[in-house]
Write a protein that holds these residues in place. Structure first.
Motif, PDB file in Angstrom:
ATOM      1  N   ILE A 124       0.960  -1.234   0.005  1.00  0.00           N
ATOM      2  CA  ILE A 124      -0.028  -0.050   0.040  1.00  0.00           C
ATOM      3  C   ILE A 124       0.988   1.149  -0.008  1.00  0.00           C
ATOM      4  CG2 ILE A 124      -1.322   1.478   1.423  1.00  0.00           C
ATOM      5  CD1 ILE A 124      -3.100  -1.276   2.112  1.00  0.00           C
ATOM      6  N   SER A 156      -0.643   4.563  -0.136  1.00  0.00           N
ATOM      7  CA  SER A 156      -1.341   5.611   0.327  1.00  0.00           C
ATOM      8  C   SER A 156      -2.717   5.296   0.943  1.00  0.00           C
ATOM      9  CB  SER A 156      -1.382   6.969  -0.421  1.00  0.00           C
ATOM     10  OG  SER A 156      -2.482   6.682  -1.494  1.00  0.00           O
ATOM     11  N   ARG A 181      -5.829   7.701   2.308  1.00  0.00           N
ATOM     12  CA  ARG A 181      -6.155   9.235   2.012  1.00  0.00           C
ATOM     13  C   ARG A 181      -7.727   9.167   2.531  1.00  0.00           C
ATOM     14  NH1 ARG A 181      -7.788  12.948  -1.731  1.00  0.00           N
ATOM     15  NH2 ARG A 181      -7.806  11.274  -3.228  1.00  0.00           N
ATOM     16  N   THR A 238     -11.005  10.900   2.312  1.00  0.00           N
ATOM     17  CA  THR A 238     -11.683  11.754   0.992  1.00  0.00           C
ATOM     18  C   THR A 238     -12.986  12.256   1.480  1.00  0.00           C
ATOM     19  OG1 THR A 238     -12.683   9.493   0.389  1.00  0.00           O
ATOM     20  CG2 THR A 238     -10.553  10.150  -0.463  1.00  0.00           C
ATOM     21  N   ASP A 283      -9.636   6.536   0.582  1.00  0.00           N
ATOM     22  CA  ASP A 283      -9.366   5.969  -0.830  1.00  0.00           C
ATOM     23  C   ASP A 283      -7.898   5.220  -0.282  1.00  0.00           C
ATOM     24  OD1 ASP A 283     -11.174   7.001  -2.074  1.00  0.00           O
ATOM     25  OD2 ASP A 283     -10.029   8.286  -3.189  1.00  0.00           O
ATOM     26  N   ILE A 284      -7.747   3.880  -0.909  1.00  0.00           N
ATOM     27  CA  ILE A 284      -6.627   3.211  -0.538  1.00  0.00           C
ATOM     28  C   ILE A 284      -5.531   2.843  -1.936  1.00  0.00           C
ATOM     29  CG2 ILE A 284      -5.650   1.060   0.569  1.00  0.00           C
ATOM     30  CD1 ILE A 284      -8.138   0.757   2.186  1.00  0.00           C
ATOM     31  N   THR A 285      -4.526   3.186  -2.050  1.00  0.00           N
ATOM     32  CA  THR A 285      -3.754   2.885  -3.184  1.00  0.00           C
ATOM     33  C   THR A 285      -2.639   2.016  -2.961  1.00  0.00           C
ATOM     34  OG1 THR A 285      -4.129   5.100  -3.967  1.00  0.00           O
ATOM     35  CG2 THR A 285      -2.480   4.164  -5.171  1.00  0.00           C
ATOM     36  N   THR A 317     -11.210  -5.212  -8.175  1.00  0.00           N
ATOM     37  CA  THR A 317     -11.194  -3.947  -8.965  1.00  0.00           C
ATOM     38  C   THR A 317     -10.040  -4.325 -10.174  1.00  0.00           C
ATOM     39  OG1 THR A 317      -9.686  -1.707  -8.754  1.00  0.00           O
ATOM     40  CG2 THR A 317      -9.058  -3.267  -7.280  1.00  0.00           C
ATOM     41  N   LYS A 322      -8.152  -1.552 -11.213  1.00  0.00           N
ATOM     42  CA  LYS A 322      -7.167  -0.561 -10.948  1.00  0.00           C
ATOM     43  C   LYS A 322      -6.325  -0.587  -9.435  1.00  0.00           C
ATOM     44  CE  LYS A 322     -10.316   2.964 -13.033  1.00  0.00           C
ATOM     45  NZ  LYS A 322     -11.173   4.224 -12.639  1.00  0.00           N
ATOM     46  N   THR A 323      -5.698   0.307  -9.266  1.00  0.00           N
ATOM     47  CA  THR A 323      -4.773   0.122  -8.044  1.00  0.00           C
ATOM     48  C   THR A 323      -5.371   1.017  -7.046  1.00  0.00           C
ATOM     49  OG1 THR A 323      -3.035   1.548  -8.829  1.00  0.00           O
ATOM     50  CG2 THR A 323      -2.734  -0.572  -9.453  1.00  0.00           C
ATOM     51  N   THR A 324      -6.296   1.632  -7.135  1.00  0.00           N
ATOM     52  CA  THR A 324      -7.060   2.554  -5.877  1.00  0.00           C
ATOM     53  C   THR A 324      -8.308   2.032  -5.567  1.00  0.00           C
ATOM     54  OG1 THR A 324      -5.875   4.425  -6.414  1.00  0.00           O
ATOM     55  CG2 THR A 324      -7.647   4.700  -5.257  1.00  0.00           C
ATOM     56  N   SER A 328     -11.697   2.902  -3.908  1.00  0.00           N
ATOM     57  CA  SER A 328     -12.342   4.190  -3.562  1.00  0.00           C
ATOM     58  C   SER A 328     -13.485   3.951  -2.650  1.00  0.00           C
ATOM     59  CB  SER A 328     -12.817   5.097  -4.743  1.00  0.00           C
ATOM     60  OG  SER A 328     -11.573   5.378  -5.606  1.00  0.00           O
TER      61      SER A 328
END
Length: 263
Positions: free
Chosen positions: A173, A175, A177, A179, A192-194, A221, A223-225, A227
């Protein structure tokens, strides 16, 4: 005296005729004999012919099996070359390589493996061959090539196996963040976890998260985030991330933990 006796002895004359008959019969049978596999033949033979389906290969002057066939000494027959194709091949994909193996009852002499989009040609050693430096999460076709000397000719027999390399292990991981505003009733916030992407080709990821109080959630997912994940501030969470390729083959799992910031 002997000549006179022969002229006057009908019995000797009959025996002589029988002897001559058998000599001529033997010569006739020999002239029309069917030559077995490996026997000598030539274009001037008027009677000697190769035993079907054998044919006389004039470049060698030998009776051999027709094209696309070989002589099986066990059955003493001409068999299709398709029987020589490797039937006990297994290939598996690792992250950066494809490993193929032959069973112990299958000969590995003069046998090689290659894959599309790679120039590598690797010989089998102790029943196994590995092609390295491939792309993770990618579809390949492994071609197993065997070289034989059949009927005095060099023959190449090929077999193919479809195989996927495993996706690379996702990164950690990067970040977490906050939101959105607090969900007052739940005393939680939206985050949001990236995380870091896998190398190579990935069809999708499975992201799982939980805490020590039996909170568990999972996300699929591309994607790599991730939300809008509802989490509590100042709380430790445990996660796992797994990548999957187009064949639903999973990567190694990335596991770890993080703690959300306190309010």
């Amino acid at each position: 005296m002997a000549t006179e006796r022969f002229k006057n002895d009908k019995r000797l004359q009959v025996l002589a005729l029988f002897a001559l008959y058998y000599v001529l019969l033997n010569q006739l049978q020999s002239a029309n004999a069917e030559i077995q596999h490996g026997g000598t033949c030539n274009s001037t033979d008027s009677g000697n012919v190769c035993k079907p389906p054998l044919v006389c290969k004039l470049e060698f002057n030998v009776c051999l099996c027709p094209v696309t066939q070989y002589y099986d000494s066990r059955t003493q027959k001409c068999e299709s070359e398709n029987n020589l194709k490797r039937k006990n091949i297994k290939c598996r994909g690792e992250t950066d390589s494809v490993i193929c193996s032959l069973s112990q009852d299958d000969s590995i002499l003069n046998t090689y493996v290659s894959v599309n989009s790679s120039s590598q040609v690797i010989p089998f050693s102790q029943g196994q061959a590995e092609i390295k430096h491939l792309s993770p999460g990618t579809y390949y076709v492994a071609t197993i090539t065997s070289k034989f000397v059949i009927e005095f000719y060099n023959k190449i027999i090929t077999s193919t196996v479809a195989v996927w390399t495993k996706p690379d292990k996702p990164g950690n991981i990067s970040s977490v963040r906050k939101t959105k505003v607090q969900e007052t009733s739940l005393e939680s916030y939206w985050y949001d976890i990236t995380f870091e992407a896998s190398r190579g080709n990935v069809s999708y990821y499975i992201f799982m998260i939980k805490n020590t109080k039996e909170y568990t959630n999972s996300f699929e997912t591309k994607k790599t985030t991730i939300s809008n994940v509802l989490l509590k501030p100042g709380t430790t969470y445990f996660f796992s991330i797994t990548a999957y390729n187009g064949n639903n083959t999973s990567s190694d799992v990335t596991e770890g933990s993080f703690k959300t910031n306190a309010e």
